[in-house]
Design an enzyme around this catalytic site. Structure first.
Site, PDB file in Angstrom:
ATOM      1  N   LYS A  41      27.712  15.305  48.860  1.00  0.00           N
ATOM      2  CA  LYS A  41      28.248  14.630  47.665  1.00  0.00           C
ATOM      3  C   LYS A  41      29.432  15.394  47.079  1.00  0.00           C
ATOM      4  O   LYS A  41      30.474  14.812  46.783  1.00  0.00           O
ATOM      5  CB  LYS A  41      27.165  14.511  46.577  1.00  0.00           C
ATOM      6  N   THR A  42      29.256  16.705  46.927  1.00  0.00           N
ATOM      7  CA  THR A  42      30.336  17.489  46.330  1.00  0.00           C
ATOM      8  C   THR A  42      31.553  17.478  47.255  1.00  0.00           C
ATOM      9  O   THR A  42      32.695  17.348  46.811  1.00  0.00           O
ATOM     10  CB  THR A  42      29.848  18.919  46.037  1.00  0.00           C
ATOM     11  N   ASP A 226      30.655  15.074  39.135  1.00  0.00           N
ATOM     12  CA  ASP A 226      29.623  15.596  40.039  1.00  0.00           C
ATOM     13  C   ASP A 226      28.316  15.749  39.253  1.00  0.00           C
ATOM     14  O   ASP A 226      28.342  15.876  38.028  1.00  0.00           O
ATOM     15  CB  ASP A 226      30.074  16.968  40.584  1.00  0.00           C
ATOM     16  N   GLU A 227      27.184  15.767  39.941  1.00  0.00           N
ATOM     17  CA  GLU A 227      25.863  15.988  39.319  1.00  0.00           C
ATOM     18  C   GLU A 227      25.640  15.044  38.127  1.00  0.00           C
ATOM     19  O   GLU A 227      25.219  15.469  37.049  1.00  0.00           O
ATOM     20  CB  GLU A 227      25.735  17.450  38.830  1.00  0.00           C
ATOM     21  N   GLN A 257      17.289  15.259  41.690  1.00  0.00           N
ATOM     22  CA  GLN A 257      17.681  16.594  41.240  1.00  0.00           C
ATOM     23  C   GLN A 257      17.972  16.630  39.750  1.00  0.00           C
ATOM     24  O   GLN A 257      18.702  17.506  39.270  1.00  0.00           O
ATOM     25  CB  GLN A 257      18.905  17.086  42.014  1.00  0.00           C
ATOM     26  N   ARG A 609      18.016  24.386  48.638  1.00  0.00           N
ATOM     27  CA  ARG A 609      19.118  25.361  48.635  1.00  0.00           C
ATOM     28  C   ARG A 609      19.186  26.102  49.964  1.00  0.00           C
ATOM     29  O   ARG A 609      20.170  26.748  50.292  1.00  0.00           O
ATOM     30  CB  ARG A 609      18.965  26.420  47.511  1.00  0.00           C
TER      31      ARG A 609
HETATM   32  P1  ATP Z   1      23.706  19.134  46.364  1.00  0.00           P
HETATM   33  O1  ATP Z   1      22.909  17.887  46.137  1.00  0.00           O
HETATM   34  O2  ATP Z   1      22.824  20.300  46.618  1.00  0.00           O
HETATM   35  O3  ATP Z   1      24.739  19.342  45.324  1.00  0.00           O
HETATM   36  P2  ATP Z   1      25.720  17.963  48.046  1.00  0.00           P
HETATM   37  O4  ATP Z   1      25.229  16.596  48.370  1.00  0.00           O
HETATM   38  O5  ATP Z   1      26.737  18.100  47.001  1.00  0.00           O
HETATM   39  O6  ATP Z   1      24.464  18.909  47.760  1.00  0.00           O
HETATM   40  P3  ATP Z   1      27.538  19.488  49.662  1.00  0.00           P
HETATM   41  O7  ATP Z   1      27.349  20.773  48.966  1.00  0.00           O
HETATM   42  O8  ATP Z   1      28.769  18.725  49.431  1.00  0.00           O
HETATM   43  O9  ATP Z   1      26.244  18.581  49.417  1.00  0.00           O
HETATM   44  O10 ATP Z   1      27.374  19.681  51.221  1.00  0.00           O
HETATM   45  C1  ATP Z   1      26.309  20.423  51.790  1.00  0.00           C
HETATM   46  C2  ATP Z   1      26.780  21.195  52.998  1.00  0.00           C
HETATM   47  O11 ATP Z   1      27.054  20.309  54.065  1.00  0.00           O
HETATM   48  C3  ATP Z   1      28.070  21.937  52.741  1.00  0.00           C
HETATM   49  O12 ATP Z   1      28.015  23.162  53.417  1.00  0.00           O
HETATM   50  C4  ATP Z   1      29.116  21.013  53.331  1.00  0.00           C
HETATM   51  O13 ATP Z   1      30.259  21.711  53.720  1.00  0.00           O
HETATM   52  C5  ATP Z   1      28.391  20.452  54.532  1.00  0.00           C
HETATM   53  N1  ATP Z   1      28.861  19.106  54.940  1.00  0.00           N
HETATM   54  C6  ATP Z   1      28.894  18.002  54.175  1.00  0.00           C
HETATM   55  N2  ATP Z   1      29.355  16.951  54.866  1.00  0.00           N
HETATM   56  C7  ATP Z   1      29.628  17.387  56.123  1.00  0.00           C
HETATM   57  C8  ATP Z   1      30.140  16.771  57.322  1.00  0.00           C
HETATM   58  N3  ATP Z   1      30.458  15.505  57.369  1.00  0.00           N
HETATM   59  N4  ATP Z   1      30.284  17.570  58.388  1.00  0.00           N
HETATM   60  C9  ATP Z   1      29.945  18.874  58.348  1.00  0.00           C
HETATM   61  N5  ATP Z   1      29.473  19.497  57.268  1.00  0.00           N
HETATM   62  C10 ATP Z   1      29.306  18.777  56.156  1.00  0.00           C
HETATM   63 MG    MG Z   2      26.725  19.123  45.166  1.00  0.00          MG
END
Ligand code: ATP
Ligand code: MG
Length: 728
Positions: A41-42, A226-227, A257, A609
């Site tokens: 997402k981020t 975000d969040e 979350q 995490r």
């Molecule tokens: P959270 O809910 O904990 O905030 P999030 O959904 O924001 O998590 P991110 O932090 O954006 O998730 O991504 C999680 C991990 O996966 C990061 O290390 C990111 O670089 C990697 N990632 C995300 N999308 C891809 C992709 N398409 N290919 C490879 N790596 C990815």
């Molecule tokens: Mg995130």
């Protein structure tokens, strides 16, 4: 901006189909990305900003990005600037508080503030409310200041000012209102704003000034958050106001979350958006890129126990990984030692692994002390987020209070804090008299002091001491010095340095070190070139807004933090410690409606995490806040399927004998030689289940043993009747 094909390629390449769909959606589309932890997402949000600026001609200047912490904002800036290969001046990225504060600094006049208004943290807020409760002679048992603080903040989060409150329905409401009114007047007179006020003021500022609102609506054509699951009512209203008809919203969040319900966050805002914003497109991401299969399965299984969910399932194409390691510690020391040893062996095992890839997460800050102790013993560098933050330490707050007074003499909180600190002969009675003058005539304490001197209102000696204090501040304020030189002067000329130096105790030496540290911090402080604030002003604001985050993040150190602070982060090796009933789920949280579900989401945040390896630990006995507890393992452990867990067994009886060496010595002395030693024996009881013997006393028919049962805590049993079965 010139379009650069290479950059565009980078923006859309490391994305899966659903992510790309979100990033590349038409600029005119509102979007909600609803997805589980680690699904990108981020990442999607950052790529969206880049996409809009590169392909859709929405310059960075026209985008407003909201993150949950300042640390996340800094990371976002950094990732964006490397993605776009340029510096990011003009882009507003920050937390709700940071962004609202920025608006207030620019438009302080329209916001009916003075130019040098100061932010107070929640400690200062509480202190102020405590004083008001006392002044009003209200019973602080019936109206605890902490509870009143909660009431005031809740009013503000619902945009309710004292004058909006209709005739109070009962005495409680009446008294709350009176306290709120006084508090409000006080803050207004002293030019102080608390955290909730920052948001509310900024909201009212825009609402009451249509030209300003139009300006910002035009400027921020795109808002990205975000969040989102952790926004509260006021933040939601803030976004709606700024969006207007033309603005476009891009939001990412995860209802699983949502962990700030206790602070007013409303995960329902995710659903509310879908009715409030016509045509909003919902995108779900289901692939997780962060964690191994085992970790993900555990997280999925746990969160299934919650009823109120929008529902989603995560999967990973990556390795299954190792089972989750469960450690039963004998006590908290044992737990801490275990964790530290594992960190050591994990980092040593493979090149490229280092301390900053390891995180220890806990439910409450009180658990960090023992961990710190063991890390120190092994000389492993570590960083604690939160806890008693640097800028919250007494001596630091003292110095900051002087600095605040230099900017704003009507800051009563700062005045009260330092007028007789270090002691300069201004007694409690004189201060009480100043308060009375201030109250009677609607003056600030500073003004009251000036008045008292002019009218020779009380004893000469006190007046002369007060006069000296006023000139000290006036002289310091007159200095046209750089921030660090000024800070140095304040610390020395105020007498603070001398005051702590005289005491010669070790804690006082630590205070002197901290003061030195503060001067260093002001030396390396850099003001954002876009800011309308002076260095001193900007520094003071940052100390409150950044609290706990503003430590250097580049050190290679083990990361210690509460689960709440871990949101959005990821680490190859994660320990969740103190996984015990009452502690996690926390006893207090269980009293709130929906409290258990929020605790479970917090556990879900913790588990997710971890990237490669997760350890979960709980102990049989723990001293906490002066009490000896014999906790049961957390119910959350039982909610994770057995096949994903693996128990760490180092506790061979031999080790236990060593641990209980002291007891053994005692037993050997007190009991006849022919009595069997049970200590350290693992046993099974027909009703209490499995446990371990930790003490014994008496002999023959009277022989008693104490057993820590894993599920039922500690019990004394008479050996003859206990029906215990020895386990290997
Ligand atoms: P959270 O809910 O904990 O905030 P999030 O959904 O924001 O998590 P991110 O932090 O954006 O998730 O991504 C999680 C991990 O996966 C990061 O290390 C990111 O670089 C990697 N990632 C995300 N999308 C891809 C992709 N398409 N290919 C490879 N790596 C990815
Ligand atoms: Mg995130």
């Amino acid at each position: 901006m010139d379009k650069n094909p290479e950059i565009i390629e980078q923006i859309i390449n490391d994305l899966n189909d659903a992510q790309r769909q979100a990033v590349c959606a038409p600029a005119a589309q509102h979007q909600l990305v609803l997805a589980g932890a680690g699904s990108g997402k981020t990442r999607v949000l950052i790529h969206r900003i880049a996409w809009l600026s590169q392909v859709e001609d929405v310059s960075l200047y026209k985008q407003l990005a909201v993150t949950f912490t300042n640390k996340a904002a800094a990371e976002m800036r950094q990732r964006l600037s490397s993605l776009l290969n340029l510096s990011l001046s003009g882009l507003w990225v920050g937390t709700f508080h940071g962004l609202a504060h920025r608006l207030l600094r620019i438009h302080w006049h329209e916001a009916q503030l003075t130019q040098h208004f100061q932010i107070i943290d929640s400690d200062d807020q509480l202190r102020l409310i405590r004083r008001i409760v006392k002044d009003l002679q209200i019973d602080d048992k019936a109206y605890p200041p902490k509870q009143m603080q909660g009431e005031i903040n809740r009013y503000k989060e619902r945009c309710i000012r004292p004058q909006h409150i209709p005739a109070p329905q009962n005495t409680y409401e009446q008294i709350c209102l009176e306290i709120y009114q006084r508090y409000h007047n006080h803050c207004q007179r002293s030019s102080l704003v608390d955290f909730a006020e920052i948001l509310l003021r900024a909201y009212e500022l825009l609402e009451a000034h249509p030209p300003l609102l139009t300006h910002y609506r035009q400027r921020f054509s795109h808002i990205l958050v975000d969040e989102f699951q952790d926004t509260n009512q006021l933040q939601y209203a803030w976004i709606q106001l700024l969006l207007g008809e033309q603005g476009r919203l891009f939001v990412v969040g995860d209802d699983d979350q949502s962990i700030y319900g206790w602070r007013g966050a409303q995960a329902d805002n995710l659903q509310k958006l879908q009715t409030d914003l016509k045509g909003i497109e919902l995108i779900r991401l289901e692939q997780n890129y962060r964690s191994t299969g085992m970790i993900l399965d555990a997280a999925n299984a746990l969160i299934k126990h919650n009823d109120k969910r929008l529902g989603k399932q995560l999967w990973t194409a990556g390795d299954k990984g190792q089972a989750i390691q469960i450690y039963h510690g004998v006590n908290a020391e044992d737990e801490a030692r275990f964790i530290v040893e594992r960190i050591q062996s994990w980092t040593e095992k493979q090149a490229g692994r280092d301390y900053q890839q390891c995180a220890v997460l806990y439910r409450t800050n009180a658990l960090s002390r023992l961990l710190e102790e063991k890390l120190l013993q092994k000389q492993i560098p570590y960083r604690v987020y939160g806890g008693l933050r640097f800028f919250e330490r007494m001596e630091i707050k003292d110095t900051l209070a002087y600095l605040r007074l230099l900017l704003n003499k009507d800051d009563d909180s700062a005045f009260e804090r330092v007028v007789n600190h270090p002691p300069r002969g201004i007694g409690g009675r004189s201060i009480e008299q100043l308060r009375a003058i201030a109250r009677g005539q609607g003056l600030s304490l500073w003004q009251a002091a000036e008045q008292a001197i002019k009218t020779e209102a009380f004893a000469k000696r006190s007046l002369s001491a007060i006069g000296k204090f006023l000139s000290l501040i006036q002289n310091l304020a007159g200095e046209n010095e750089e921030l660090s030189a000024l800070t140095h002067k304040v610390i020395h000329q105020s007498g603070l340095w001398q005051h702590f130096k005289q005491k010669k105790q070790e804690t006082e030496q630590m205070r002197l070190d901290n003061l030195e540290e503060l001067i260093l911090a002001t030396e390396s402080y850099e003001t954002d070139p876009d800011t309308p604030m002076s260095d001193l002003q900007a520094f003071l604001s940052d100390t409150v807004l950044d609290a706990g985050e503003g430590q250097s993040s580049s050190d290679n150190a083990v990361q210690l933090m509460t689960l709440h602070n871990a949101k959005g982060l990821e680490f190859p090796l994660v320990f969740l410690c103190g996984m015990e009933e009452e502690l996690f789920p926390h006893r207090m949280a269980l009293q709130a409606p929906q409290g258990l579900e929020e605790e479970r989401r917090l556990c879900y945040v913790g588990i997710t995490r971890a990237m490669q390896q997760l350890y979960i630990s709980h102990v049989e006995s723990r001293r906490l806040h002066g009490n000896q507890l014999y906790p049961r393992p957390s119910r959350f452990l039982l909610e994770i399927p057995q096949e994903l867990l693996e128990e760490v067994r180092l506790q061979t009886p031999v080790n236990l004998y060593q641990q209980y060496g002291n007891y053994q010595a005692k037993v050997a002395k007190d009991t006849p030689n022919n009595l069997e030693n049970w200590i350290g024996q693992r046993v099974q009881h027909p009703r209490f289940g499995e446990g371990m013997v930790t003490d014994q006393e008496g002999a023959g028919k009277a022989a008693r043993i104490q057993v820590m049962f894993y599920q039922n805590g500690a019990k004394w049993l008479v050996l003859e009747y206990a029906q215990l079965e020895k386990l290997p």
